[in-house]
Write an enzyme that holds these catalytic residues in place. Structure first.
Site, PDB file in Angstrom:
ATOM      1  N   GLU A 158       0.829  -1.204   0.000  1.00 16.67           N
ATOM      2  CA  GLU A 158       0.000   0.000   0.000  1.00 16.67           C
ATOM      3  C   GLU A 158       0.868   1.261   0.000  1.00 16.67           C
ATOM      4  O   GLU A 158       1.792   1.384   0.793  1.00 16.67           O
ATOM      5  CB  GLU A 158      -0.903  -0.002   1.235  1.00 16.67           C
ATOM      6  CG  GLU A 158      -1.866   1.171   1.296  1.00 16.67           C
ATOM      7  CD  GLU A 158      -2.753   1.116   2.543  1.00 16.67           C
ATOM      8  OE1 GLU A 158      -3.725   1.882   2.608  1.00 16.67           O
ATOM      9  OE2 GLU A 158      -2.471   0.298   3.440  1.00 16.67           O
ATOM     10  N   LYS A 173      -9.810   2.286  -3.613  1.00 17.46           N
ATOM     11  CA  LYS A 173     -10.327   1.693  -2.383  1.00 17.46           C
ATOM     12  C   LYS A 173     -11.733   2.192  -2.068  1.00 17.46           C
ATOM     13  O   LYS A 173     -12.007   3.391  -2.128  1.00 17.46           O
ATOM     14  CB  LYS A 173      -9.381   2.018  -1.221  1.00 17.46           C
ATOM     15  CG  LYS A 173      -9.737   1.313   0.087  1.00 17.46           C
ATOM     16  CD  LYS A 173      -8.718   1.631   1.171  1.00 17.46           C
ATOM     17  CE  LYS A 173      -9.041   0.893   2.462  1.00 17.46           C
ATOM     18  NZ  LYS A 173      -8.091   1.223   3.549  1.00 17.46           N
ATOM     19  N   CYS A 184      -5.849  -2.954   2.357  1.00 19.79           N
ATOM     20  CA  CYS A 184      -5.827  -2.890   3.818  1.00 19.79           C
ATOM     21  C   CYS A 184      -7.129  -3.406   4.443  1.00 19.79           C
ATOM     22  O   CYS A 184      -7.461  -4.569   4.370  1.00 19.79           O
ATOM     23  CB  CYS A 184      -5.507  -1.464   4.262  1.00 19.79           C
ATOM     24  SG  CYS A 184      -5.162  -1.287   6.038  1.00 19.79           S
TER      25      CYS A 184
END
Length: 511
Positions: A275, A336, A388
């Site tokens: 990330e 995301k 994540c």
């Protein structure tokens, strides 16, 4: 067994009851990674029932709150690390914010226990039957309300436990239902033996044992089909200190570190950086992307986390996204969707920005990505990425996995230091692999970087807090598990049916 006369010392002594509930909540943390004492799940449920069965709804609210505080105070204490060490807050304020977080999460249990008492009224039989249903519905609500906190589910412990074989069929919520139901059976056995109904106790014990013994057998079923040809894979763990992650003076150094780790692996089929491994927006990283593309082999794809900045037609404004993109023999950019409150966006930011340092963390102004994004493409394979926190949402992952043969998750768990949070995160990713029957490739900044196979087992990993490269082989999968097709709806529907038909009627039927 028709009323709440089933009392134990745990339910009659106020202070002993309170201590038991907190301990019972904390025991659930011990079922999860890194402790992995999965057998404590039913024990925790049994202790809660021994303390709670006779209580009125008002007292059940407090009881649920105490159990929730025990769970989240022990299992989610890692938030203190990010608030204190990286949130620019003093220790007293960090402790206060952590307490508020834990106490707030405990309210989910409090409200669930209160509803349990209201729906079951004074019947102990109803309370035992409805307890697993209420528990699972409470977990489900917690997974989406106020963006959700889908963490610390009892079912996650069984990625290595006997009930793990049920995960591809009914998902983590279904496994949690079985764990809680088993705890309720333990309470029922205690009562039946006390009443000298040993025959009924034997039947209940046999049925429950059969359920637990069938899990390992079910785990041998191949729900998906793996390709015969492997894909070579390498993942770079840069171990960049969180303190310099967004410091402009160290941006170039970070890129150099990842290029150095990749030096011997440019010909690998699939390469993964974690990330925000490239810590500048995509529109400013053209030369870096061009360099990577020039170094990659003809059949190689590099997938990296990178912020994205540009005009969004959906938002009708310029915005940032926390994103991941494919370079080389692949294509696609994913934004995301499940953002972390305060870490990636600040609720009520017009009031909170500037109030304390924690509300001004670097890169805390991301926008949510659009729904139904397609998988990334890598060497002809569909690769569904999750950034994540997203991997913690079971139905979200199952739904998005349908069009991809490989799953991939990138993370920067450096926010949580050497706490248990990153290890819980790894276990959650393993459960997603087990539920979907697909390899899960995990790339992190400082651990745990891993290859997880289609049964949720760790095939390869490298130690936390080291700068290293993981390499191995992975296999794309075709087909779907039953859970991928149905999601959590079967177990949620069962829970609702139990509530409708078992609950105490609030308005009695007319004569």
């Amino acid at each position: 067994m028709g009323n709440t006369a089933l009392q134990s010392p745990l339910s009659t002594n106020r202070w002993l009851r309170a201590a038991t509930l907190v301990v019972a909540g904390a025991l659930q943390t011990l079922t999860l990674s890194p402790f992995e004492l999965w057998w404590l799940g039913p024990v925790s449920v049994l202790l809660i029932l021994l303390a709670c069965i006779p209580l009125a709804p008002g007292k059940l609210f407090r009881a649920g709150w105490l159990a929730g505080i025990g769970l989240f105070g022990s299992g989610a204490s890692w938030v203190y690390v990010s608030i204190s060490e990286y949130g620019n807050t003093s220790v007293p304020l960090a402790i206060l914010l952590t307490v508020i977080f834990v106490v707030g999460l405990g309210l989910f249990h409090a409200l669930a226990f209160w509803a349990w008492g209201k729906l079951a009224s004074t019947s102990a039989v109803r309370r035992l039957i409805l307890f697993p249903a209420i528990w699972v519905l409470g977990d489900w609500v917690r997974s989406w309300l106020l963006t959700g906190f889908p963490w610390l589910y009892l079912g996650n412990a069984h990625v290595d436990g006997p009930l793990g074989g049920f995960a591809p069929v009914i998902g983590v919520h279904g496994v949690t239902f079985l764990v809680v139901a088993s705890g309720a059976v333990l309470y029922g056995l205690w009562w039946l033996v006390k009443e000298q109904r040993r025959g009924a106790a034997g039947v209940a014990a046999l049925l429950t044992a059969t359920l637990w013994l069938s899990g390992p057998a079910l785990n041998k079923v191949a729900w998906t089909t793996l390709d015969s040809e492997p894909t070579t894979f390498a993942s770079m763990q840069g171990n960049i200190p969180q303190q310099i992650k967004w410091d402009p003076d160290f941006l170039r150094d970070q890129i150099v570190i990842y290029l150095g780790l990749t030096e011997e692996f440019w010909e690998t089929d699939l390469i993964l950086w974690p990330e925000t491994a490239i810590p500048i927006p995509q529109d400013q990283a053209g030369k870096i992307i061009e360099y990577i593309a020039g170094e990659l082999g003809d059949h190689s794809t590099l997938i990296t986390g990178i912020p994205w900045y540009g005009f969004s037609d959906r938002i009708e404004d310029f915005t940032f996204h926390n994103s991941i993109m494919a370079i080389g023999n692949g294509s696609g950019t994913y934004h995301k969707q499940k953002l972390v409150p305060f870490g990636e966006y600040v609720p009520l930011q017009q009031y909170l920005r500037g109030l304390i340092g924690f509300f001004d963390l670097p890169m805390s102004s991301f926008s949510r990505g659009p729904e139904n994004q397609p998988p990334l493409q890598a060497n002809g394979n569909g690769v569904m990425p999750f950034i994540c926190y997203e991997v913690a949402y079971p139905d979200f992952v199952a739904r998005n996995a349908r069009n991809a043969g490989l799953l991939l998750t990138i993370s920067n768990d450096g926010w949580f230091g050497d706490s248990i949070g990153p290890l819980q995160h790894l276990q959650i990713a393993r459960m997603r692999a087990l539920e979907t029957g697909r390899y899960m490739l995990r790339g992190t900044n400082n651990g745990v970087t891993a290859i997880i196979d289609q049964k949720g087992r760790i095939a390869e990993t490298i130690p936390q807090f080291t700068r290293a490269t993981l390499q191995g082989e992975v296999f794309s999968a075709s087909g779907s598990t039953p859970y991928m097709q149905s999601g959590s709806w079967p177990v949620l529907t069962l829970a609702m049916i139990l509530i409708v038909f078992v609950r105490e009627r609030v308005i009695p039927p007319r004569a």
